[in-house]
Design an enzyme around this catalytic site. Structure first.
Site, PDB file in Angstrom:
ATOM      1  N   THR A 294      59.072  29.584  59.622  1.00 24.97           N
ATOM      2  CA  THR A 294      57.694  29.675  59.130  1.00 24.97           C
ATOM      3  C   THR A 294      56.860  30.738  59.827  1.00 24.97           C
ATOM      4  O   THR A 294      56.063  31.429  59.193  1.00 24.97           O
ATOM      5  CB  THR A 294      57.008  28.298  59.313  1.00 24.97           C
ATOM      6  OG1 THR A 294      57.708  27.352  58.509  1.00 24.97           O
ATOM      7  CG2 THR A 294      55.550  28.322  58.915  1.00 24.97           C
TER       8      THR A 294
ATOM      9  N   SER B  59      66.863  25.412  58.357  1.00 27.36           N
ATOM     10  CA  SER B  59      67.674  24.355  57.725  1.00 27.36           C
ATOM     11  C   SER B  59      69.060  24.880  57.379  1.00 27.36           C
ATOM     12  O   SER B  59      69.984  24.100  57.155  1.00 27.36           O
ATOM     13  CB  SER B  59      67.013  23.865  56.441  1.00 27.36           C
ATOM     14  OG  SER B  59      65.654  23.675  56.640  1.00 27.36           O
TER      15      SER B  59
ATOM     16  N   THR C 122      61.171  25.521  62.624  1.00 29.61           N
ATOM     17  CA  THR C 122      61.037  24.291  63.412  1.00 29.61           C
ATOM     18  C   THR C 122      62.071  23.230  63.044  1.00 29.61           C
ATOM     19  O   THR C 122      62.371  22.355  63.857  1.00 29.61           O
ATOM     20  CB  THR C 122      59.631  23.664  63.247  1.00 29.61           C
ATOM     21  OG1 THR C 122      59.414  23.375  61.870  1.00 29.61           O
ATOM     22  CG2 THR C 122      58.560  24.586  63.768  1.00 29.61           C
TER      23      THR C 122
HETATM   24  N1  ASP Z   1      61.813  25.120  57.019  1.00 24.62           N
HETATM   25  C1  ASP Z   1      61.244  25.899  58.081  1.00 24.62           C
HETATM   26  C2  ASP Z   1      62.357  26.266  59.032  1.00 24.62           C
HETATM   27  O1  ASP Z   1      62.807  25.448  59.784  1.00 24.62           O
HETATM   28  C3  ASP Z   1      60.183  25.111  58.769  1.00 24.62           C
HETATM   29  C4  ASP Z   1      59.491  25.812  59.908  1.00 24.62           C
HETATM   30  O2  ASP Z   1      59.797  26.887  60.324  1.00 24.62           O
HETATM   31  O3  ASP Z   1      58.553  25.224  60.430  1.00 24.62           O
HETATM   32  O4  ASP Z   1      62.809  27.401  59.033  1.00 24.62           O
END
Ligand code: ASP
Length: 349
Positions: free
Chosen positions: A13, A60, A90
């Site tokens: 993100t 992911s 995250t």
């Molecule tokens: N789906 C994103 C990832 O893990 C979520 C994030 O970065 O907060 O790449």
């Protein structure tokens, strides 16, 4: 000499762009955003070199090979920089932050994994503070281990878990105190820092620089995680434990308990451990320790050959199993090492 940091943007993100389909990473976009930040041009900030991965990944989609690739990247650039920032999504950040300390031996410079819940391109975001503070800590503070910085706290990487899908304090380290807390002052707690793994654990083909090493070569390893739940069928568990599985993190109840009255489930576990599958029980609870002797329901797991994972997080236990099998250790050695604290992931009993 001004400090110089190496920033690896793996995706996530923090550097994403708004698209008609929602946020997505876009090549070059983070560099543009960072170039526009007046904070980063301030002479009090360290210099940095940004290296963007190709492809940029939503975390992911990360796989163990990506952990190794990040480790290799750090190792290859280790001698030329004062500290390292890994910008990461995250969702699986706690896994990457848990895996890196096993692979990187002899670390004497900070490696800080961070990201954000809201991208840098938004007016209101947590990206700016996470990035700027991580950079300042990596440049100015002696934290020679893999850390995860998020929401004003510096956590040990291999103790961190994602606890909030929405909140800006998305990570916690429920079984180890924060290594640092950021308020008006940056307060680092040296007594909570880990002794680094020695560097000489590597075999040929390893990356070595200035005393750091990456544990290479990495063989393919097949490990998994499975959460116990009431009504678990022995057939399901048997399928999970099929070859080529080498190791399993069993997320057990409470202090490391399982359905000891279910003879069929216990038999499936016993049969798998007898074949050499290393099954490590950790607790499903956010806090506390898996000790397989406190209750009869835990002792039965131990009799079936399951070993206790102490206070390791499920993330750290999975990464450690992967690391140990990827180094080619036989099951007996993996079992023994799962009980040893290798990089601060486990509080010795
Ligand atoms: N789906 C994103 C990832 O893990 C979520 C994030 O970065 O907060 O790449």
């Amino acid at each position: 000499m001004p400090k110089h940091l190496y920033i690896a943007y793996t995706g996530g993100t923090i550097g994403m762009q708004r698209t008609p389909d929602g946020y997505a990473p876009a090549p070059g976009f983070l560099a543009e955003q960072m170039a526009r930040m007046p904070e980063l041009a301030d002479p009090r900030m360290p210099a940095y070199t940004l290296h963007e991965y190709n492809p940029l990944l939503d975390s992911s989609n990360m796989r163990p090979a990506d952990w190794v690739r990040i480790g290799q990247d750090i190792c290859e650039h280790y001698a030329d920089y004062d500290g390292f920032i890994v910008l990461h999504g995250t969702d699986t950040m706690a896994y990457t932050a848990s895996a890196l300390p096993f692979f990187l031996g002899g670390l004497a410079k900070p490696v800080i994994v961070t990201g954000s819940q809201i991208p840098l391109c938004e007016v209101r975001n947590d990206a700016r503070a996470n990035l700027v503070t991580s950079m300042l800590i990596a440049a100015e503070y002696p934290v020679p281990e893999v850390c995860l910085y998020f929401g004003n706290r510096l956590l040990r990487g291999c103790r961190a878990v994602k606890v909030d899908a929405d909140g800006l304090d998305a990570f916690d380290s429920p079984k180890w105190p924060p290594l640092g807390v950021v308020g008006v002052e940056v307060q680092i707690e040296p007594r909570f820092l880990a002794a680094p793994l020695p560097a000489q654990r590597t075999t040929s083909g390893s990356c070595r620089a200035e005393g750091i090493s990456l544990a290479l070569p990495v063989a393919d390893a097949t490990v998994g995680a499975f959460r116990l739940f009431p009504g678990l069928s022995p057939d399901l568990l048997r399928n999970v434990l099929q070859p080529p599985l080498q190791g399993l993190v069993l997320e057990a109840y409470g202090a490391g308990n399982g359905p000891d009255q279910d003879a069929a489930v216990m038999a499936v576990l016993r049969e798998a451990t007898a074949r050499g599958v290393v099954i490590v029980a950790v607790t499903q609870c956010l806090r506390g320790v898996a000790r397989l002797g406190e209750y009869a329901a835990g002792a039965a797991l131990a009799r079936a050959g399951v070993i206790g994972g102490g206070d390791m997080t499920a993330e750290a236990a999975l990464c450690k199993l992967y690391y140990l099998f990827s180094q080619g250790y036989p099951p007996e050695v993996v079992k023994r090492k799962m009980g040893e604290a290798l990089c601060g992931e486990l509080t010795p009993a």
